[in-house]
Design an enzyme around this catalytic site. Structure first.
Site, PDB file in Angstrom:
ATOM      1  N   HIS A 111       0.892  -1.301  -0.099  1.00 47.61           N
ATOM      2  CA  HIS A 111      -0.012   0.001   0.007  1.00 47.61           C
ATOM      3  C   HIS A 111       0.910   1.143  -0.039  1.00 47.61           C
ATOM      4  O   HIS A 111       0.572   2.449  -0.424  1.00 47.61           O
ATOM      5  CB  HIS A 111      -1.032   0.035   1.167  1.00 47.61           C
ATOM      6  CG  HIS A 111      -2.153  -1.051   1.147  1.00 47.61           C
ATOM      7  ND1 HIS A 111      -2.528  -1.551   2.231  1.00 47.61           N
ATOM      8  CD2 HIS A 111      -2.461  -1.536   0.012  1.00 47.61           C
ATOM      9  CE1 HIS A 111      -3.722  -2.348   1.519  1.00 47.61           C
ATOM     10  NE2 HIS A 111      -3.681  -2.416   0.570  1.00 47.61           N
ATOM     11  N   HIS A 135      -4.530  -5.839 -10.700  1.00 46.88           N
ATOM     12  CA  HIS A 135      -3.388  -5.380 -10.347  1.00 46.88           C
ATOM     13  C   HIS A 135      -2.294  -5.451 -11.682  1.00 46.88           C
ATOM     14  O   HIS A 135      -1.542  -4.450 -11.777  1.00 46.88           O
ATOM     15  CB  HIS A 135      -2.928  -5.903  -8.999  1.00 46.88           C
ATOM     16  CG  HIS A 135      -3.437  -5.035  -7.810  1.00 46.88           C
ATOM     17  ND1 HIS A 135      -3.411  -3.911  -7.256  1.00 46.88           N
ATOM     18  CD2 HIS A 135      -4.833  -5.819  -7.186  1.00 46.88           C
ATOM     19  CE1 HIS A 135      -3.910  -3.676  -6.351  1.00 46.88           C
ATOM     20  NE2 HIS A 135      -4.805  -4.823  -6.218  1.00 46.88           N
TER      21      HIS A 135
END
Length: 412
Positions: A255, A385
């Site tokens: 993150h 992703h």
């Protein structure tokens, strides 16, 4: 070691390799994941459905497929628009709560599952999907943008905090006082996409406020380690123990990498006026590769404890994907040998360990010593992703992938 003078992102061979990887992902998911009953299958490692009968479909999976194949449509890939439509119809007709408003986190063939929960994380991806679908002219896109925006504004947005609240029951009663950065991070991504799709500055203003809270204040206070879990007043909760997949304890270097790119994207969209944003992006990336990278085997540890030690040592595909995207953005805005070296190192590891050359797609989970593993992820549930990692380096680092495609290759 010789100086790295020519970025890989400018080299025709590397760029073609990235295009080839993206096409492999489109082919793998586009031919296997479509559920005839609506939505999309989660897939085993070999590409067959994990649960062919009455599979629970998470809203993020459906929305991410819409977003990804809207990108494919913008690129001119035949067969993409029907996949976008398949997902949009399911979001609107099944995930949407037509009676009480909002969108269910999970549904199956009988309707709402998981007690009908409504999560900010899921609504972020609905906004992202609808914004991307608008760019390819889907007839439900404007209606869905308006609908989910109203829900976000009236149910999730907390004006006092400058961020969204986390989750509610089906009837909009509160579940807990918990606040999470992950849902707010993806809301930031979605708000920027909605701004690009509609030109409405309110979306961008909300994204700026979230980034200010999560990164400029909370992450900066922790040495650019992004804290995941907070209480009702947005005070850090270091003792939080949550779901290993969506809310792992401690901190999650992936993150930090994802925010590094998003903060730079926000900086560009906001007119490059906030000097703290590029500084934060660089700090987040450096911390991730310094603390989160496994120097013995390679790859990013899934999460760390508050002493910066690995908690879960699994290596997941999505932090690698976000590392590639962050390195590409930083290489564009703050070019350095450091960023180029890491861009190449990340792709070297992806190529060697994450690409599944037998069945296609990417191995989503590896053990600490880089062997395929399935304790957190049963197979290959997600294109989003990996696809973005392949495409982000190919387009100007001044907004989302969809904006880059439109500016570079023309409108649909």
């Amino acid at each position: 070691m010789p100086t790295l003078t020519t970025p890989w992102t400018t080299r025709p061979t590397h760029r073609q390799w990235l295009r080839d990887q993206a096409e492999d992902l489109f082919e793998f998911y586009g031919t296997r994941a479509i559920h005839p009953g609506g939505g999309f299958y989660d897939l085993k490692a070999d590409g067959t459905p994990i649960q062919p009968v009455n599979q629970v479909r998470g809203i993020h999976g459906t929305a991410r497929m819409v977003h990804s194949f809207a990108i494919a449509s913008l690129l001119g890939r035949p067969g993409s628009d029907p996949i976008v439509d398949h997902g949009m119809q399911y979001l609107w007709n099944v995930h949407r709560d037509a009676k009480r408003g909002g969108y269910f986190w999970a549904v199956d063939d009988n309707g709402a599952a998981d007690n009908g929960r409504k999560q900010g994380y899921g609504h972020a991806f609905v906004l992202l999907a609808a914004s991307s679908a608008r760019l390819v002219g889907h007839p439900l896109a404007d209606k869905m943008i308006a609908d989910v925006t109203e829900v976000i504004n009236t149910r999730f947005w907390n004006e006092t905090n400058g961020a969204i609240d986390e989750e509610f029951n089906a009837d909009w009663s509160a579940i807990s006082p918990y606040h999470g950065q992950n849902s707010n991070m993806h809301m930031t991504e979605a708000l920027m996409a909605a701004f690009e799709a509609t030109g409405n500055r309110d979306y961008l203003s909300k994204a700026e406020r979230i980034a200010d809270l999560i990164i400029h204040r909370r992450a900066k206070e922790n040495g650019y380690r992004v804290a995941e879990h907070f209480d009702a007043n947005w005070a850090l909760d270091k003792g939080y123990k949550g779901d290993q997949m969506f809310r792992p304890p401690g901190t999650t270097p992936g993150h930090w990498l994802e925010w590094a790119r998003l903060v730079l994207q926000l900086w560009v969209l906001s007119g490059k006026t906030a000097a703290w944003m590029p500084e934060a992006a660089d700090g987040l990336f450096r911390q991730a590769v310094t603390i989160g990278w496994d120097e013995k085997y390679g790859g990013f540890f899934y999460n760390l404890d508050w002493d910066d030690k690995p908690d879960m040592r699994h290596k997941l595909w999505w932090p690698m994907s976000e590392g590639a995207g962050a390195a590409a953005f930083l290489g564009a805005h703050r070019p350095s040998e450091f960023h180029e070296t890491w861009y190449r190192r990340i792709w070297d590891v992806i190529s060697r360990y994450h690409l599944d050359r037998k069945y296609g797609g990417w191995h989503e989970q590896l053990s600490e010593d880089m062997k395929p593993a399935y304790s957190l992820f049963a197979g290959k549930a997600d294109i989003y992703h990996a696809l973005q990692a392949c495409l982000i380096p190919l387009y100007p680092a001044n907004g989302s992938i969809t904006r880059g495609i439109i500016e570079t290759e023309g409108k649909r």
